[in-house]
Scaffold this motif. Structure first.
Motif, PDB file in Angstrom:
ATOM      1  N   SER A   1       0.862  -1.186   0.000  1.00  0.00           N
ATOM      2  CA  SER A   1       0.000   0.000   0.000  1.00  0.00           C
ATOM      3  C   SER A   1       0.894   1.231   0.000  1.00  0.00           C
ATOM      4  CB  SER A   1      -0.936   0.015   1.216  1.00  0.00           C
ATOM      5  OG  SER A   1      -0.180   0.071   2.413  1.00  0.00           O
ATOM      6  N   VAL A   2       0.318   2.369  -0.353  1.00  0.00           N
ATOM      7  CA  VAL A   2       1.015   3.654  -0.285  1.00  0.00           C
ATOM      8  C   VAL A   2       0.190   4.581   0.602  1.00  0.00           C
ATOM      9  CG1 VAL A   2       1.835   5.675  -1.543  1.00  0.00           C
ATOM     10  CG2 VAL A   2       2.024   3.421  -2.580  1.00  0.00           C
ATOM     11  N   HIS A   3       0.814   5.084   1.655  1.00  0.00           N
ATOM     12  CA  HIS A   3       0.137   5.994   2.566  1.00  0.00           C
ATOM     13  C   HIS A   3       0.477   7.428   2.156  1.00  0.00           C
ATOM     14  CE1 HIS A   3      -0.405   7.698   6.876  1.00  0.00           C
ATOM     15  NE2 HIS A   3      -1.511   7.832   6.160  1.00  0.00           N
ATOM     16  N   ILE A   4      -0.539   8.202   1.828  1.00  0.00           N
ATOM     17  CA  ILE A   4      -0.377   9.581   1.375  1.00  0.00           C
ATOM     18  C   ILE A   4      -0.873  10.526   2.469  1.00  0.00           C
ATOM     19  CG2 ILE A   4      -1.021  11.280  -0.373  1.00  0.00           C
ATOM     20  CD1 ILE A   4       0.639   9.072  -1.559  1.00  0.00           C
TER      21      ILE A   4
ATOM     22  N   ARG B   1      -0.268  15.356  -3.706  1.00  0.00           N
ATOM     23  CA  ARG B   1       0.212  14.213  -4.492  1.00  0.00           C
ATOM     24  C   ARG B   1      -0.934  13.529  -5.245  1.00  0.00           C
ATOM     25  NH1 ARG B   1       4.266  10.008  -2.463  1.00  0.00           N
ATOM     26  NH2 ARG B   1       4.692  10.116  -4.701  1.00  0.00           N
ATOM     27  N   LEU B   2      -2.162  13.813  -4.836  1.00  0.00           N
ATOM     28  CA  LEU B   2      -3.324  13.196  -5.478  1.00  0.00           C
ATOM     29  C   LEU B   2      -4.017  14.146  -6.447  1.00  0.00           C
ATOM     30  CD1 LEU B   2      -4.854  11.312  -2.410  1.00  0.00           C
ATOM     31  CD2 LEU B   2      -3.504  10.334  -4.276  1.00  0.00           C
TER      32      LEU B   2
ATOM     33  N   LEU C   1       4.344   9.198  -8.164  1.00  0.00           N
ATOM     34  CA  LEU C   1       3.290   8.360  -7.600  1.00  0.00           C
ATOM     35  C   LEU C   1       2.791   7.365  -8.641  1.00  0.00           C
ATOM     36  CD1 LEU C   1       1.396   7.671  -5.248  1.00  0.00           C
ATOM     37  CD2 LEU C   1      -0.170   9.441  -6.111  1.00  0.00           C
ATOM     38  N   ARG C   2       2.628   7.839  -9.864  1.00  0.00           N
ATOM     39  CA  ARG C   2       2.198   6.925 -10.931  1.00  0.00           C
ATOM     40  C   ARG C   2       3.199   5.780 -11.078  1.00  0.00           C
ATOM     41  NH1 ARG C   2       1.500  11.556 -14.268  1.00  0.00           N
ATOM     42  NH2 ARG C   2       3.030  10.718 -15.761  1.00  0.00           N
ATOM     43  N   GLU C   3       4.468   6.101 -11.050  1.00  0.00           N
ATOM     44  CA  GLU C   3       5.485   5.059 -11.186  1.00  0.00           C
ATOM     45  C   GLU C   3       5.410   4.057 -10.038  1.00  0.00           C
ATOM     46  OE1 GLU C   3      10.354   4.390 -11.395  1.00  0.00           O
ATOM     47  OE2 GLU C   3       9.526   6.423 -11.309  1.00  0.00           O
TER      48      GLU C   3
END
Length: 675
Positions: free
Chosen positions: A179-182, A187-188, A232-234
């Motif tokens: 998972s990625v915690h933002i 960033r979104l 983030l896409r990467e």
């Protein structure tokens, strides 16, 4: 019989409120024990003179009892934990029983003697067709083999079952552990609001602030198509494209696919086939291996010019945006940016007009207007979850059966999944009693937050309509035989044709506008706005078609010659290259999560593309005569749905079209070059 067990009343809808975990396995074990005793008695009684009623219909009744109970239990898998374990055990016991039954040489002999007898030769054509299907199923299960060969076949079946379980374990492990915690919402930027809300809910579920991106299709697409943050896409792209992959061989689905293909090949050869493709096509009928390969080769030639043009267009657009090198995580984002206009509808604006209640009402209206089928919600019918809705299905004042709609995602459901259970098969038994059909539709629509209604994206709509097509196909069959009422006995393309056909209505701006209703204001979307929105989506479908083609090519390559020395990675790379898809980077493992190859579509995934070609042609008649023209709908039912597995899909298609089928509508929509 233990009448206290609610699962033992197989001719009635299950009262799920009464079902307990301890009911599951005892019910299946008792039915299997009863069936074994009944089959032993049938064999003794039928040795002298096999008959249709006391052999075929008697064994069919045993199959119906077990299958009806098993498919009543199957949704309980979604409860997870002990429920999932108990329901899985039931599934394994039932599959072992069916394999053992189909390998019963004495039963095969009785069916063959019936078919060869004067009585059998004078059966009506549907009964003869059903009998030939039964004979084939026994031979394809190895009933004609020597005892030692049948034992070897059982070992291979167990290897295949174990491999399929390992595949899902690996896929689940790799997805759940990432998972990625933002914490910085910047960033979104670009990600649709509904996706950000879902990410926030995922974070809250783990007592975190901000947003949590999980390895699920909806979150993945939201990031790689919309997020302006390239890093983030990467990050998301690399993780998603490596689901099911691991440096440890035991946890790597590439190794699992190879082992599965080897076991399937050995199984096919033991049964007398060159390879598993020929075995599978013989098992499900429809087309030959040569026809399939020619179809895919033709589609490969047709798709190349447009894909090459699209690749160059993206490269040029990237340079205009100051991006000298297009990386894999840029491709979907650039496609979206290239086609966005200031007046375009956003995904959030579209979703707001398709609440779940709106869509279910549209399905009810669709069935009524097109087929004269009345779906009446019955709140007295017990369901396995409070969110499940149950309907009585009536046509021409006759009760056809039941439809369950389990649309909302929850713990236990695989995110982004969609499938159909053909729970009960319509048939008439030896006593002349009519047994109704039943089907269950499953999707995983993101639950609403608070008191808001669950909302559907265009992809969600397509999934719901696709599965509803499967359900209607099953419910509108008109054969009286248990085997011929099972649409799963159609070929790989045949079983998908109804689902693919109903998807076409989701690409009609006129139809979508007519069922749209803003969840707050009730205002519909305009046809013009939807035409622009759908046009932008349509422009991105050709590259997705290339990926579907690559999957089909890989499937046939793997199951055609699994022992030719090439690795799964080589086969995947070759398939993507042949299909003209965007070139793969070294780290990508795009098919390590290709779960269709462990869910009954192995050596048959091409059926989705095959069915799609026919669906466009079938839909062209509705475009000419009216999207909800009931006369046309009734003709479709009579030609294509009513026969069930009693005739080939190709015959029904040409009967409905009143001409040979054509790929022209499919090619035009995808902007492909006819060959």
């Amino acid at each position: 019989m233990n009448n206290a067990n609610p699962l033992l009343h197989y001719e009635q809808l299950i009262d799920y409120a009464r079902v307990r975990i301890e009911h599951l396995q005892p019910a299946i074990e008792q039915i299997i024990a009863d069936n074994h005793s009944a089959i032993d008695a049938i064999i003794v009684q039928q040795r002298k003179l096999p008959t249709w009623d006391d052999l075929v219909l008697a064994v069919d009744a045993l199959d119906a009892r077990l299958n009806n109970t098993l498919y009543s239990i199957a949704p309980l898998l979604l409860r997870g934990g002990d429920w999932q374990q108990a329901a899985s055990k039931c599934w394994d016991l039932a599959q072992a029983y069916f394999l053992q039954k189909l390998q019963n040489a004495e039963l095969l002999d009785l069916y063959q003697r019936l078919a060869d007898s004067p009585y059998g030769l004078n059966l009506d054509w549907q009964s003869k067709t059903a009998l030939q299907r039964i004979l084939k199923s026994y031979r394809l299960a190895g009933a004609h083999l020597a005892v030692d060969q049948r034992e070897k076949l059982q070992v291979l079946e167990q290897q295949i079952n174990d491999g399929q379980s390992t595949f899902y374990d690996n896929l689940t492990r790799s997805s759940d552990n990432w998972s990625v915690h933002i914490v910085d919402e910047q960033r979104l930027r670009g990600v649709p609001l509904h996706n950000r809300n879902a990410m926030a809910a995922a974070a809250q579920a783990q007592a975190l602030d901000g947003w949590l991106i999980l390895l699920e299709e909806a979150a993945y697409l939201a990031v790689i198509e919309h997020a302006h943050d390239r890093d983030l896409r990467e990050q998301v792209y690399r993780a998603y494209q490596r689901r099911g992959a691991s440096p440890a061989p035991d946890f790597d689905n590439g190794q699992v696919f190879q082992a599965l293909a080897n076991a399937r090949q050995e199984k096919a050869q033991l049964l007398g086939f060159d390879n598993f493709i020929r075995f599978n096509l013989q098992r499900r009928e429809g087309v030959s291996a040569e026809q399939v390969r020619a179809f895919l080769a033709d589609l490969t030639r047709q798709i190349q010019p447009g894909l090459q043009q699209e690749h160059q267009q993206l490269q040029d657009f990237a340079r205009q945006q100051g991006l000298p090198q297009v990386e894999p995580w840029d491709v979907a984002y650039l496609r979206k940016q290239l086609r966005n206009t200031p007046l375009s509808l956003s995904e959030d604006e579209v979703r707001a007009c398709f609440s779940l209640d709106t869509v279910v009402k549209a399905l009810v209206d669709f069935a009524r207007q097109l087929f004269g089928v009345v779906l009446t919600e019955d709140h007295s019918i017990s369901t396995w979850d409070p969110d499940v809705r149950a309907f009585e299905v009536v046509q021409d004042h006759a009760l056809l059966g039941y439809l369950y709609i389990d649309a909302i995602g929850r713990d236990g459901k695989q995110a982004d999944s969609a499938w159909t259970y053909y729970a009960w098969n319509r048939h008439i038994d030896a006593e002349g009693r009519y047994h109704k059909a039943a089907a269950a539709l499953f999707t995983s629509i993101v639950p609403a937050q608070g008191d808001a209604a669950p909302l559907l994206s265009h992809l969600d709509l397509r999934k719901v309509f696709h599965e509803f097509g499967h359900c209607l196909h099953h419910l509108l069959v008109r054969t009286s035989n248990y085997h011929l009422s099972d649409v799963q006995n159609l070929g790989p393309g045949g079983v998908e044709i109804a689902g693919k056909l109903l998807e076409r209505w989701c690409w009609s701006a006129e139809y979508l506008a007519s069922i749209s209703s803003h969840n707050l204001t009730g205002e519909p979307l305009s046809v013009q706005a939807l035409q622009t929105y759908l046009g932008q989506l349509q422009a991105q479908e050709q590259p997705k078609l290339a990926v579907e083609l690559a999957k089909s090519l890989f499937d046939l390559d793997l199951h055609g010659k699994p022992d030719d020395g090439r690795s799964v990675l080589q086969r995947v790379a070759d398939s993507f290259d042949r299909a003209g898809a965007w070139p793969l980077a070294d780290f990508e493992r795009p098919l390590h999560a290709f779960d269709h190859l462990t869910a009954g579509y192995e050596a048959g995934y091409f059926g989705y593309l095959w069915a799609d070609v026919y669906a466009f042609d079938l839909f062209s008649r509705f475009e000419q005569e009216g999207l909800l023209n009931q006369a046309t709908g009734r003709e479709l039912q009579e030609a294509l749905f009513a026969p069930g597995a009693a005739q080939s899909v190709q015959v029904g298609i040409e009967e409905f079209l009143k001409r040979p089928s054509s790929a022209a509508p499919f090619l035009r929509w995808y902007d492909l070059t006819p060959s």
